[in-house]
Design an enzyme around this catalytic site. Structure first.
Site, PDB file in Angstrom:
ATOM      1  N   THR A  21      35.346  58.334 -12.978  1.00 29.67           N
ATOM      2  CA  THR A  21      33.996  58.239 -12.413  1.00 29.67           C
ATOM      3  C   THR A  21      32.942  58.783 -13.362  1.00 29.67           C
ATOM      4  O   THR A  21      31.801  58.328 -13.374  1.00 29.67           O
ATOM      5  CB  THR A  21      33.952  58.999 -11.068  1.00 29.67           C
ATOM      6  N   SER A  67      41.555  56.780 -13.103  1.00 31.21           N
ATOM      7  CA  SER A  67      42.734  57.620 -13.358  1.00 31.21           C
ATOM      8  C   SER A  67      43.911  57.278 -12.453  1.00 31.21           C
ATOM      9  O   SER A  67      45.022  57.743 -12.693  1.00 31.21           O
ATOM     10  CB  SER A  67      42.381  59.099 -13.258  1.00 31.21           C
ATOM     11  N   THR A 100      38.965  62.037 -11.700  1.00 28.53           N
ATOM     12  CA  THR A 100      39.366  63.235 -10.951  1.00 28.53           C
ATOM     13  C   THR A 100      40.613  62.994 -10.093  1.00 28.53           C
ATOM     14  O   THR A 100      41.284  63.950  -9.721  1.00 28.53           O
ATOM     15  CB  THR A 100      38.220  63.714 -10.036  1.00 28.53           C
ATOM     16  N   ASP A 101      40.919  61.717  -9.784  1.00 30.03           N
ATOM     17  CA  ASP A 101      41.976  61.459  -8.792  1.00 30.03           C
ATOM     18  C   ASP A 101      43.353  61.971  -9.216  1.00 30.03           C
ATOM     19  O   ASP A 101      44.122  62.446  -8.376  1.00 30.03           O
ATOM     20  CB  ASP A 101      42.067  59.958  -8.492  1.00 30.03           C
TER      21      ASP A 101
HETATM   22  N1  ASP Z   1      38.691  56.918  -9.033  1.00 28.38           N
HETATM   23  C1  ASP Z   1      38.097  57.827  -9.979  1.00 28.38           C
HETATM   24  C2  ASP Z   1      39.157  58.188 -11.011  1.00 28.38           C
HETATM   25  O1  ASP Z   1      39.983  59.022 -10.773  1.00 28.38           O
HETATM   26  C3  ASP Z   1      37.593  59.036  -9.269  1.00 28.38           C
HETATM   27  C4  ASP Z   1      36.902  60.059 -10.128  1.00 28.38           C
HETATM   28  O2  ASP Z   1      36.971  60.077 -11.363  1.00 28.38           O
HETATM   29  O3  ASP Z   1      36.234  60.949  -9.530  1.00 28.38           O
HETATM   30  O4  ASP Z   1      39.173  57.602 -12.061  1.00 28.38           O
END
Ligand code: ASP
Length: 337
Positions: A21, A67, A100-101
């Site tokens: 993200t 991710s 973050t995932d």
């Molecule tokens: N879906 C995103 C990821 O993990 C979420 C994020 O980065 O906050 O790539």
């Protein structure tokens, strides 16, 4: 005659982009809020002013992915790239921008495998780069501050997020929707702000060069480990499908202190008979699954995950299975890593 002192050399920091993200854009969204991983690492750095005052930066782009796509082979590729970058004598620290995932899994894998003393820092963002109040630029600034800090040496892989500095072993995403999405069960190791890095703790378990694992001698792909998130109505067919998937290991995430319902316990015992290693963890998300606590691990031949959540237990079990399938040895690895 006025004297001029030579310009103070700033620490060398490499920033490695993997997507997420933090590199997301609402403009590129197709029928949903935004698309992750569309901006390059150079574009991200342009949005975080002040970085050049902290460090001499170089960037590399390894992936441009959400991710959720960073499976174990890609995480291993990331670990190998980070180790290679950190071996450069001109590099003092490495920052990785990451979704973050699954950051908690990558952070633990890197913490176990990358044998450098130099800071390795993951960061990301909860809001896409072009959203109002995007948190990426501040997180990048904080991450570079930590990566450039001599005090951060010897701490392994860190996650810097929302002004907190977490150990790669402890950190997990606890809140799916807020800016302060990350926490550590035992608390962060420190804080980072415009005043710099303030540390309160150090990792207590084996990591990096002191871990039982050596990145260079690992196979290209790790043994497959499945996760069984359990509930009282779990049909036997789901358990059977996992058993028949050919996994070398199963991490069971049970309620409370890692409790196991009777039909599931039967299936896990059958898994043991087939030589599959079973780790008992908790679906609660924080806390300890004590050996022979809710269940007799000794009687069943299971491993207790301790304070590792199911996702981190899956990473450690996949690495452990490259060396052994002996349950007592794997329990020792869980007790010390
Ligand atoms: N879906 C995103 C990821 O993990 C979420 C994020 O980065 O906050 O790539």
């Amino acid at each position: 005659m006025p004297t001029s002192s030579p310009p103070q050399s700033r620490p060398g920091v490499v920033i490695l982009g993997t997507g997420g993200t933090i590199a997301g854009s609402t403009a590129a969204a197709l029928g949903h809020h935004y698309t992750a991983g569309v901006l390059s690492i150079e574009e991200l750095l342009a949005s975080a002013p002040g970085l050049a005052d902290i460090a001499q930066l170089r960037c590399q782009q390894l992936f441009s992915l959400d991710s959720v796509e960073l499976d174990l082979p890609r995480q291993l590729q990331l670990a190998r790239r980070v180790a290679q970058i950190a071996a450069d004598p001109d590099v003092d620290g490495v920052v990785i921008t990451h979704g973050t995932d699954t950051m908690e899994e990558s952070a633990y894998l890197l913490h176990l495998l990358v044998g450098t003393d130099k800071p390795v820092v993951l960061t990301g963002a909860m809001r896409p780069a072009d959203a109002p109040g995007a948190d990426g630029p501040a997180n990048i600034l904080d991450a570079v501050t930590v990566a450039a800090s001599p005090a951060a040496h010897g701490l392994g892989t860190l996650v810097v997020f929302g002004g907190a500095v977490h150990s790669g072993r402890e950190v997990s995403k606890r809140i799916s929707s807020r800016l302060d999405a990350f926490d550590s069960f035992h608390g962060p190791l420190g804080d980072v702000s415009e005043q710099g890095l303030l540390l309160y703790g150090r990792p207590a378990r084996r990591f990096g060069a002191d871990s039982a694992f050596e990145l260079a001698s690992l196979p290209e792909s790790l043994p497959s480990v499945e996760l069984l998130l359990s509930h009282p109505d779990m049909p036997a067919s789901i358990c059977r499908a996992i058993l028949d998937s050919g996994a070398a290991g199963i991490v069971h995430a049970g309620p409370g202190g890692g409790n196991v319902a009777t039909p599931v316990a039967r299936m896990l015992d059958e898994a043991r008979e087939r030589g599959v290693v079973v780790v008992r963890s908790s679906r609660v998300g924080a806390g300890v699954v004590a050996r022979n606590g809710a269940v007799s691990d000794t009687e069943h031949g299971w491993v207790a995950a301790g304070d590792l959540n199911p996702f981190k237990a899956r990473v450690l079990l996949a690495l452990a299975l490259t060396q052994t399938s002996d349950v007592a040895t794997i329990q020792r690895l869980f007790d010390t890593h």
